[in-house]
Design a protein around this motif. Sequence first.
Motif, short mmCIF file in Angstrom:
data_model
loop_
_atom_site.label_atom_id
_atom_site.label_comp_id
_atom_site.label_asym_id
_atom_site.label_seq_id
_atom_site.Cartn_x
_atom_site.Cartn_y
_atom_site.Cartn_z
N UNK A 44 -0.99 -0.53 -1.87
CA UNK A 44 -0.13 -1.19 -0.88
C UNK A 44 0.15 -2.62 -1.29
N UNK A 45 -0.86 -3.31 -1.78
CA UNK A 45 -0.70 -4.69 -2.24
C UNK A 45 0.28 -4.74 -3.41
N UNK A 46 0.20 -3.77 -4.31
CA UNK A 46 1.12 -3.71 -5.45
C UNK A 46 2.55 -3.49 -4.97
N UNK A 47 2.73 -2.65 -3.94
CA UNK A 47 4.06 -2.44 -3.37
C UNK A 47 4.65 -3.74 -2.84
N UNK A 48 3.77 -4.57 -2.29
CA UNK A 48 4.22 -5.84 -1.72
C UNK A 48 4.40 -6.91 -2.78
N UNK A 49 3.98 -6.60 -4.03
CA UNK A 49 4.15 -7.54 -5.13
C UNK A 49 3.07 -8.58 -5.23
N UNK A 50 1.89 -8.29 -4.68
CA UNK A 50 0.79 -9.24 -4.74
C UNK A 50 -0.24 -8.75 -5.75
N UNK A 51 -1.22 -9.57 -6.08
CA UNK A 51 -2.23 -9.23 -7.08
C UNK A 51 -3.29 -8.29 -6.56
N UNK A 52 -4.16 -7.87 -7.46
CA UNK A 52 -5.31 -7.04 -7.11
C UNK A 52 -6.45 -7.42 -8.02
#
Length: 80
Positions: free
Chosen positions: A58-66
């Motif tokens: 979900x974070x990747x979908x939003x364009x944020x890091x992991x």
Amino acid sequence: MSGDSGMGSWISSRICEALDQADLARATASDLEDHALLLATVQLAEDLESFAVRLAARLAELGDGSCGDERVPHGGGRSA
């Protein structure tokens, strides 16, 4: 929102913590002799890992890091 990058960082650290706890649960399970407790501990590890994978996706979908590709499995469970 101005706090989005800070929130993404906080969420990423929760993902890392969930993966660390899953690893700890698996390590603990290997020392257990009670079969029911062993199964519950392994299930906990799987649930934590599943949470981390879904949240990272979900974070990747939003364009944020992991946590990074080496920590977050793609498309399934982590290898034991």
